[in-house]
Scaffold this motif. Structure first.
Motif, short mmCIF file in Angstrom:
data_model
loop_
_atom_site.label_atom_id
_atom_site.label_comp_id
_atom_site.label_asym_id
_atom_site.label_seq_id
_atom_site.Cartn_x
_atom_site.Cartn_y
_atom_site.Cartn_z
N PRO A 172 0.33 -1.68 0.20
CA PRO A 172 0.12 0.19 -0.24
C PRO A 172 0.97 1.62 -0.14
CG PRO A 172 -1.32 -1.78 1.50
CD PRO A 172 0.74 -1.66 1.35
N LEU A 173 1.40 1.59 0.60
CA LEU A 173 2.90 2.69 0.51
C LEU A 173 3.26 3.16 -0.18
CD1 LEU A 173 4.36 4.23 2.23
CD2 LEU A 173 6.41 2.96 2.95
N TYR A 174 3.96 1.48 -0.69
CA TYR A 174 4.71 2.21 -2.91
C TYR A 174 3.14 2.68 -4.23
CZ TYR A 174 8.29 -0.75 0.40
OH TYR A 174 8.92 -0.36 0.93
N ILE A 175 2.36 1.74 -3.66
CA ILE A 175 1.51 2.13 -4.41
C ILE A 175 0.41 3.75 -4.66
CG2 ILE A 175 -1.36 1.94 -5.46
CD1 ILE A 175 -1.17 -1.01 -4.32
N PHE A 176 1.08 4.29 -2.96
CA PHE A 176 0.23 5.07 -2.65
C PHE A 176 1.21 6.29 -3.18
CE2 PHE A 176 -0.61 9.16 0.42
CZ PHE A 176 -1.23 9.48 -0.30
N LEU A 177 2.68 6.30 -3.23
CA LEU A 177 4.47 6.79 -3.32
C LEU A 177 3.88 7.17 -4.87
CD1 LEU A 177 7.27 5.79 -1.05
CD2 LEU A 177 5.67 7.98 -0.36
N ILE A 178 4.32 6.22 -5.21
CA ILE A 178 3.66 6.46 -7.38
C ILE A 178 2.26 7.05 -7.70
CG2 ILE A 178 4.32 5.12 -9.33
CD1 ILE A 178 5.17 2.77 -7.64
N TYR A 179 1.34 7.27 -6.88
CA TYR A 179 -0.04 7.21 -7.38
C TYR A 179 0.38 8.80 -7.09
CZ TYR A 179 -4.41 9.58 -5.98
OH TYR A 179 -5.62 10.10 -6.23
N GLN A 180 1.32 9.54 -6.21
CA GLN A 180 1.13 10.40 -5.54
C GLN A 180 2.20 11.30 -6.87
OE1 GLN A 180 -0.87 11.78 -3.29
NE2 GLN A 180 0.37 13.38 -2.09
N PHE A 181 3.15 10.74 -7.18
CA PHE A 181 3.58 11.22 -8.61
C PHE A 181 2.82 10.91 -9.86
CE2 PHE A 181 6.70 11.15 -11.53
CZ PHE A 181 7.64 11.47 -11.49
N PHE A 182 1.66 10.18 -9.75
CA PHE A 182 0.77 10.00 -11.25
C PHE A 182 0.32 11.11 -11.29
CE2 PHE A 182 1.59 5.02 -12.21
CZ PHE A 182 2.81 5.84 -12.83
N ILE A 183 -0.68 11.39 -9.97
CA ILE A 183 -1.83 12.92 -10.36
C ILE A 183 -1.16 13.94 -11.09
CG2 ILE A 183 -2.81 11.13 -8.40
CD1 ILE A 183 -2.18 13.01 -6.71
N GLN A 184 0.63 14.27 -10.69
CA GLN A 184 0.48 15.80 -10.76
C GLN A 184 1.42 15.65 -12.34
OE1 GLN A 184 4.16 15.90 -7.93
NE2 GLN A 184 2.95 15.49 -6.03
N VAL A 185 1.78 14.41 -13.22
CA VAL A 185 1.23 14.63 -14.32
C VAL A 185 0.11 15.59 -15.46
CG1 VAL A 185 2.21 13.69 -16.21
CG2 VAL A 185 3.56 12.81 -14.31
N PRO A 186 0.86 16.49 -16.02
CA PRO A 186 -0.40 17.26 -16.16
C PRO A 186 -1.26 16.58 -17.46
CG PRO A 186 2.30 18.04 -16.61
CD PRO A 186 2.17 17.14 -16.50
N ARG A 187 -2.54 16.76 -17.06
CA ARG A 187 -3.94 16.12 -18.31
C ARG A 187 -3.41 16.14 -19.59
NH1 ARG A 187 -7.97 12.31 -16.63
NH2 ARG A 187 -9.03 11.98 -18.50
N ASP A 188 -3.03 17.28 -19.89
CA ASP A 188 -2.21 17.03 -21.90
C ASP A 188 -1.69 16.03 -22.38
OD1 ASP A 188 -3.53 19.49 -21.70
OD2 ASP A 188 -2.02 20.98 -21.08
#
Length: 297
Positions: A172-188
């Motif tokens: 769960p920790l590593y999924i959440f860490l990578i998730y936090q990075f992915f959501i910062q990628v621009p939607r474009d």
């Protein structure tokens, strides 16, 4: 009319402050002390592994002779780096490397895929899933080892590599860490790849993974160190030398009337070196990940 400069008048450029920088000296001394505290046990371990006599190691421990070896020898490493015998540390080390490689590779892949689905997939109840992940993370590992051991035995995976790899790849920790990075990628970026006809997996593989090398390296280092230092679970799930890792093998030196400290020190060095090489290999991305997180924060 020429201007004559008196020899007694000091030049402004020549003025150099002789006052020492007390703050810089204090910082240097503090860093030096911390470095000595951290490095000295490792140096002592390495020096002791080169001493051929276990009684000499015990005799030198109470003095500065513990940090010096007059006649270094690699015989301790030659004695334990075998694939047969009572303590085949060559096999233990190979088992640990196999477990480390498979767990890190599979863990980075599975955790990043789960994070991508949470960040960009059409998953209903995403907030509930994220809350559940955080809740799972606070559950102590020791509280689930007995039910997990029962499941592993019922699946016929006891005393195997799979029993030490599969349960710990997803976290769960590593999924959440990578998730936090992915959501910062621009939607474009995601929309542009979708317009070009890329499938979700192609976007994940060709777009998001290359962008997320720093956070993936961070996850790889943390997961690798956690896997390498596992002791309780391998101790419970392995009964023979077939898949036993080196962390459990080192414990075999202790619990007896006499401890062969020279062999134990050499085995500890064997366990320490691969994880240091692993960290140094990913250090560049590991540091850049923390720097980027601090800047974004």
């Amino acid at each position: 009319m020429s201007t004559v400069v008196s020899a007694s008048t000091p030049s402004p450029v020549a003025k150099v402050s002789a006052k020492p920088d007390i703050g810089a000296i204090v910082k240097f001394v503090a860093v030096l002390i911390i470095a000595l505290v951290v490095i000295s046990p490792l140096f002592l371990l390495f020096v002791a592994s080169l001493k051929p006599d276990r009684f000499q190691i015990l005799a030198d421990m109470g003095s500065f002779r513990a940090f010096w070896v007059s006649e270094p020898s690699l015989q301790n490493f030659a004695d334990i780096a075998t694939f047969s015998g009572a303590l085949p540390f060559g096999r233990y080390l190979l088992n640990s490397l196999i477990i480390l490689f498979c767990t890190v590779l599979g863990g980075v892949f599975l955790n990043s895929m789960a994070a991508f689905v949470l960040a960009w997939g059409r998953l209903p109840g995403r907030a509930v899933v994220l809350t559940g992940l955080i809740g799972l993370y606070i559950v102590p590992q020791e509280s689930i080892v007995l039910p997990l051991l029962s499941l592993v035995n019922k699946a016929g995976l006891g005393d195997s590599f799979a029993a030490q790899i599969l349960p710990w790849m997803a976290s769960p920790l590593y999924i959440f860490l990578i998730y936090q990075f992915f959501i910062q990628v621009p939607r474009d970026i995601y929309d542009a790849a979708t317009v070009d006809g890329a499938s979700p997996f192609r976007i994940y593989w060709s777009v998001f993974l290359p962008l997320s090398l720093p956070v993936l390296a961070t996850v790889a280092i943390l997961l690798g160190i956690e896997t390498w230092n596992q002791y309780l679970w391998p101790l419970m799930v392995t009964q023979t030398d077939y898949a036993r890792p080196i962390s459990v093998g080192i414990a075999s030196f202790f619990g007896h009337d006499s401890v062969y400290w020279n062999s134990a020190m050499a085995a500890s060095v064997m366990m320490m070196v691969p994880v240091l090489i692993f960290y140094l290999a990913f250090q560049k991305w590991f540091v850049s990940s923390f720097i980027s997180s601090a800047v974004k924060g």
